[in-house]
Design an enzyme around this catalytic site. Structure first.
Site, short mmCIF file in Angstrom:
data_model
loop_
_atom_site.label_atom_id
_atom_site.label_comp_id
_atom_site.label_asym_id
_atom_site.label_seq_id
_atom_site.Cartn_x
_atom_site.Cartn_y
_atom_site.Cartn_z
N HIS A 133 -7.18 -2.37 5.55
CA HIS A 133 -6.43 -1.27 6.15
C HIS A 133 -7.21 0.02 5.92
O HIS A 133 -8.35 -0.01 5.43
CB HIS A 133 -5.03 -1.21 5.54
CG HIS A 133 -4.05 -0.37 6.30
ND1 HIS A 133 -3.98 -0.36 7.68
CD2 HIS A 133 -3.10 0.49 5.87
CE1 HIS A 133 -3.03 0.47 8.06
NE2 HIS A 133 -2.48 1.00 6.99
N ASP B 98 5.90 4.58 5.15
CA ASP B 98 6.88 3.63 5.69
C ASP B 98 6.98 2.37 4.84
O ASP B 98 7.85 1.53 5.09
CB ASP B 98 6.56 3.28 7.14
CG ASP B 98 5.12 2.82 7.36
OD1 ASP B 98 4.22 3.32 6.68
OD2 ASP B 98 4.90 1.95 8.24
N HIS B 99 6.12 2.24 3.83
CA HIS B 99 6.15 1.07 2.95
C HIS B 99 6.57 1.41 1.52
O HIS B 99 6.68 0.50 0.71
CB HIS B 99 4.77 0.42 2.92
CG HIS B 99 4.35 -0.13 4.24
ND1 HIS B 99 4.46 -1.46 4.58
CD2 HIS B 99 3.82 0.50 5.33
CE1 HIS B 99 4.03 -1.64 5.81
NE2 HIS B 99 3.63 -0.47 6.30
N HIS C 116 0.85 -1.19 0.00
CA HIS C 116 0.00 0.00 0.00
C HIS C 116 0.88 1.24 0.00
O HIS C 116 2.11 1.14 0.04
CB HIS C 116 -0.95 -0.01 1.19
CG HIS C 116 -0.28 0.08 2.53
ND1 HIS C 116 0.51 -0.93 3.05
CD2 HIS C 116 -0.29 1.06 3.48
CE1 HIS C 116 0.95 -0.58 4.25
NE2 HIS C 116 0.49 0.63 4.53
#
Length: 308
Positions: free
Chosen positions: A144, A70-71, A66
């Site tokens: 999410h 932080d990803h 996603h």
């Protein structure tokens, strides 16, 4: 391109929203025989690759769950590194299609000489998104706060050769390879079939699950995984926060592993609010009696050897 016999997870970062002195933002390279899959490269991934001994040439696919920072904030550095290091093979990028605008911004965040071939393959929904020598790469939808997908790699089932049976039927040398390719081999007046000298061998499975509440997709991805890499952002005492922000607890991760027949459970994506990583292991082990790994930055975690 990677070597052809290695199956391991190289952990590049294990923090969640905020990095710490010990934990970088997310980043995970799965070495699967001749294929390298880079999952969720967060900020700082390019430097973590250097520290971990990972080359840009090792990357064949980039898989984003996603578009929280932080990803994915490491994507610009990784993409530019592909060109700086003149990676000769195409690198395929998978990401939620709804975040295509974000990926475009990340891919072209600054000016650079783009020489590498990056092929965008957005994920529209659950199902098979790629096949190859590695097997089948699948996605499932997660729960999410924004669109999110988990990934699962499934190796096709095969057959294991039985040395005693091969000897009994007088099959040796090049005949073994012929038998594996053709399904049978004839010597003299006898035809020996593959089924007579082998047994079924289940293909291995790897699952990668990041930011999500418990949902059907979590269970489907984890089913029968030899290695499950799964977020455990919170401890159970903060389960209300986990539910509110769309995350799992270590206890929930352990329950998923136990209920899905997982062999090795890898916990990661830890909130900076917790100082003692041992607490995650203790909590997961209350529900899961198997192999639990609390991931550390720059750690190499082997995929378990085949159990049959």
């Amino acid at each position: 391109m990677l070597g052809v016999t290695q199956r391991e997870l190289v952990v590049l970062g294990t923090s969640s929203q905020t990095p710490t002195r010990r934990r970088n933002h997310n980043g995970y390279l799965l070495r699967w025989d001749g294929t390298g899959l880079l999952f969720d490269p967060g900020e700082g991934t390019q430097r973590q690759m250097l520290l971990a001994g990972v080359s840009a040439h090792d990357i064949d696919r980039i898989c984003l769950t996603h578009f929280h920072g932080d990803h994915c904030l490491g994507v610009p550095g990784v993409v530019q590194r592909l060109s700086n290091d003149r990676v000769p093979h195409p690198v395929r990028a998978h990401f939620p299609a709804s975040g295509g605008e974000f990926f475009a911004r990340l891919r072209h965040a600054t000016a650079f000489d783009e020489t590498a071939q990056l092929v965008e393959e957005p994920v529209e929904g659950p199902g098979v998104i790629a096949t190859g020598p590695f097997g089948v790469l699948e996605t499932r939808r997660l729960d999410h706060r924004i669109d999110a997908f988990g990934y699962r790699l499934v190796e096709p089932d095969g057959r294991r050769m039985l040395p005693d049976r091969l000897a009994e039927f007088g099959i040796a040398g090049p005949d073994v390879g012929c038998l594996q390719r053709e399904g049978s081999v004839r010597r003299g007046d006898r035809t020996t079939t593959l089924e007579e000298v082998s047994e079924p061998r289940r293909g291995q499975r790897f699952a990668f699950i990041m930011d999500t509440r418990l949902c059907d997709g979590v269970w489907e991805l984890a089913e029968g995984a030899d290695m499950l890499v799964i977020e455990s952002t919170f401890l159970d005492r903060d389960a209300d926060l986990a539910e509110r922000y769309g995350h799992l607890t270590a206890a929930q991760a352990g329950a998923v592993a136990a209920g899905s027949g997982v062999r090795r459970l890898v916990l990661t994506h830890f909130s900076q609010r917790y100082a003692d990583p041992a607490l995650f292991r203790e909590e997961a082990e209350r529900n899961f009696g198997g192999d639990v790994v609390v991931a550390e930055d720059l750690e190499r975690i082997p995929v378990p050897r085949r159990d049959s």
